[in-house]
Write an enzyme that holds these catalytic residues in place. Structure first.
Site, short mmCIF file in Angstrom:
data_model
loop_
_atom_site.label_atom_id
_atom_site.label_comp_id
_atom_site.label_asym_id
_atom_site.label_seq_id
_atom_site.Cartn_x
_atom_site.Cartn_y
_atom_site.Cartn_z
N LYS A 76 46.49 46.48 63.17
CA LYS A 76 46.69 46.89 64.56
C LYS A 76 47.30 48.27 64.70
O LYS A 76 48.17 48.65 63.93
CB LYS A 76 47.65 45.90 65.21
CG LYS A 76 47.12 44.50 65.36
CD LYS A 76 48.05 43.79 66.31
CE LYS A 76 48.05 42.30 66.13
NZ LYS A 76 49.34 41.76 66.52
N GLY B 194 53.59 47.67 51.63
CA GLY B 194 52.82 46.59 52.25
C GLY B 194 51.55 46.20 51.52
O GLY B 194 51.49 46.20 50.30
N GLY C 176 58.80 47.38 56.07
CA GLY C 176 59.34 47.95 57.31
C GLY C 176 60.06 49.26 57.07
O GLY C 176 59.94 50.20 57.87
N ARG D 104 60.30 43.06 41.45
CA ARG D 104 61.51 43.71 41.98
C ARG D 104 62.64 43.70 40.95
O ARG D 104 63.45 44.62 40.90
CB ARG D 104 61.96 43.04 43.27
CG ARG D 104 61.03 43.40 44.39
CD ARG D 104 61.53 42.93 45.71
NE ARG D 104 60.74 43.56 46.75
CZ ARG D 104 60.55 43.07 47.96
NH1 ARG D 104 61.11 41.93 48.29
NH2 ARG D 104 59.83 43.71 48.84
P1 AMP Z 1 48.73 45.50 58.21
O1 AMP Z 1 49.73 44.45 57.87
O2 AMP Z 1 48.82 46.00 59.61
O3 AMP Z 1 48.67 46.62 57.19
O4 AMP Z 1 47.32 44.78 58.18
C1 AMP Z 1 46.78 44.22 57.03
C2 AMP Z 1 45.73 43.24 57.42
O5 AMP Z 1 44.73 43.89 58.20
C3 AMP Z 1 45.02 42.63 56.26
O6 AMP Z 1 45.34 41.28 56.19
C4 AMP Z 1 43.54 42.85 56.58
O7 AMP Z 1 42.75 41.68 56.36
C5 AMP Z 1 43.56 43.16 58.07
N1 AMP Z 1 42.39 43.93 58.49
C6 AMP Z 1 41.97 45.10 58.02
N2 AMP Z 1 40.81 45.46 58.60
C7 AMP Z 1 40.48 44.49 59.48
C8 AMP Z 1 39.38 44.29 60.37
N3 AMP Z 1 38.42 45.15 60.47
N4 AMP Z 1 39.39 43.16 61.11
C9 AMP Z 1 40.39 42.27 60.99
N5 AMP Z 1 41.45 42.40 60.16
C10 AMP Z 1 41.49 43.51 59.41
#
Ligand code: AMP
Length: 398
Positions: A204, A355, A378, A36
């Site tokens: 999610k 992210g 965010g 950064r």
């Molecule tokens: P996010 O912060 O929502 O972008 O999520 C990122 C996280 O999603 C990472 O730490 C990944 O390990 C997790 N992730 C991706 N695919 C899967 C999956 N099939 N099952 C569990 N965790 C997952």
């Protein structure tokens, strides 16, 4: 972009207030990732070259009590910045008061000063984070009416150090970093060069509902992988075993697929395991063949090939969220495959929307192959949701 820019300013001899994002990880007084700081140097060097008196400030972590102040001082950041720009950075360990005012008034043209963590003001009634009018007015009074916001990471927040100062300044413009975010992420939402293909992954759906809904409106295809894919697959009647699935979002997933009218693209095969880890009975199966008690942890090769076809159709690609549990070596191939395909598609504008995907691209060595990697977490998501970001709205229109 309908905002004035740094080239519209007369900065020579002026005290210019610059909100940077120096919220860097620090362990035991040592900065563990200085990206950064490196990323902000273009704006700072432009101001030095144009003989401005540069006054920098940033937040660092969350400051809840006096105790937090020792570990969240900007001092090591000022030190690192002086190495990066090869020039002395005057550090003032205050966020207000005579010492700070005198140091600012003593600045020569082309000198750089950094004051203390803006969130030190949060100990007293969250003055920084609640955009306290008195604090905003005071900080603005330290400059000569010119404000530069180069902190995208907080652009979705209304703080004294962005919106507050802007509303008390004569002219406010984005720095080079923020200008790029407006051009690339803002550009996708306002005027995408089509076809626009969005690749979304991560854990999610619930975190990204707004993004999926908005991108279904503006993109030509929305490709869904990662953990969030299983809720969509289940909504189509597939058995997903022990895979990550948000049962309370199944109806929503179904509605999004219907609303998308063929725009929403789902995996066709996945990598499953009988446990959450690198060991176990790992195999590739079609999505209608997930064995009982197994969980999907990555996209399979047919899915990567399918997603690559969509990537290759695009003139603009935006990617947010890994395709699997990329932190574990057994489940990195989906993310690596998609990342590699986007990086190789040189004819398109390719953007990483912040992210974990940025972390994955850096880890895989493809970071420099993308047109733009967004610096916000965010903020990127809210921008992609089509929301107005107060830290951008407050800047002066052309
Ligand atoms: P996010 O912060 O929502 O972008 O999520 C990122 C996280 O999603 C990472 O730490 C990944 O390990 C997790 N992730 C991706 N695919 C899967 C999956 N099939 N099952 C569990 N965790 C997952």
């Amino acid at each position: 972009m309908n905002k004035k820019v740094m080239e519209d300013l007369q900065v020579s001899g002026k005290k210019v207030l610059v909100r940077v994002d120096f919220n860097v990880p620090i362990k035991g007084g040592i900065i563990t990732d200085d990206n950064r700081i490196l990323a902000a140097q273009e704006t700072i060097k432009y101001l030095i070259k144009n003989n401005a008196k540069v006054i920098l400030f940033s937040h660092l972590g969350k400051v809840k009590s006096e105790k937090d102040k020792t570990k969240l001082t900007m001092k090591p950041v000022a030190h690192r910045l002086s190495e990066v720009i090869n020039q002395d950075v005057i550090f003032i360990d205050q966020t207000r008061g005579e010492k700070l005012e005198k140091a600012i008034n003593d600045l020569n043209d082309g000198q750089v000063l950094m004051f203390e963590n803006t969130r030190f003001e949060d100990i007293d009634n969250k003055k920084e984070s609640s955009n306290d009018p008195e604090l905003a007015k005071y900080w603005a009074s330290l400059g000569d009416g010119i404000f530069i916001n180069d902190a995208f990471g907080t652009a979705h927040r209304t703080h004294a150090s962005n919106v507050g100062i802007a509303s008390n300044s004569q002219i406010s413009v984005p720095g080079y970093l923020l200008e790029k975010e407006i051009k690339f992420i803002g550009g996708i939402i306002d005027q995408p060069t089509r076809p626009l293909v969005a690749i979304l992954g991560g854990a999610k759906i619930s975190d990204k509902i707004g993004v999926i809904e908005n991108l279904l409106n503006v993109a030509d295809y929305v490709v869904i992988g990662g953990g969030m894919g299983y809720t969509f697959l289940k909504s189509q009647g597939h058995y997903v075993g022990d895979s990550l699935c948000e049962d309370d979002k199944i109806e929503l997933a179904k509605e999004l697929i219907e609303k998308g009218k063929g725009k929403l693209i789902l995996p066709v095969d996945i990598v499953v395991n009988d446990q959450f880890g690198n060991d176990g009975d790992i195999k590739v199966v079609d999505i209608d063949q997930i064995p009982v008690d197994y969980m999907g942890l990555d996209m399979g090769p047919k899915t990567v090939a399918k997603f690559t076809e969509y990537i290759n159709k695009a003139n603009t690609v935006i990617w947010n969220g890994p395709m699997g549990v990329f932190e574990m070596s057994s489940f990195i191939n989906g993310t690596a495959g998609v990342c590699k395909a986007i990086a190789a598609h040189k004819e398109a504008t390719t953007i990483i929307g912040g992210g974990d995907s940025a972390a994955a691209a850096i880890q895989l060595g493809f970071a420099s192959d993308f047109t733009h990697i967004s610096t916000g977490g965010g903020a990127s998501l809210e921008y992609l949701e089509g929301k107005e970001l107060p830290g951008i709205t407050c800047l002066t229109n052309k």
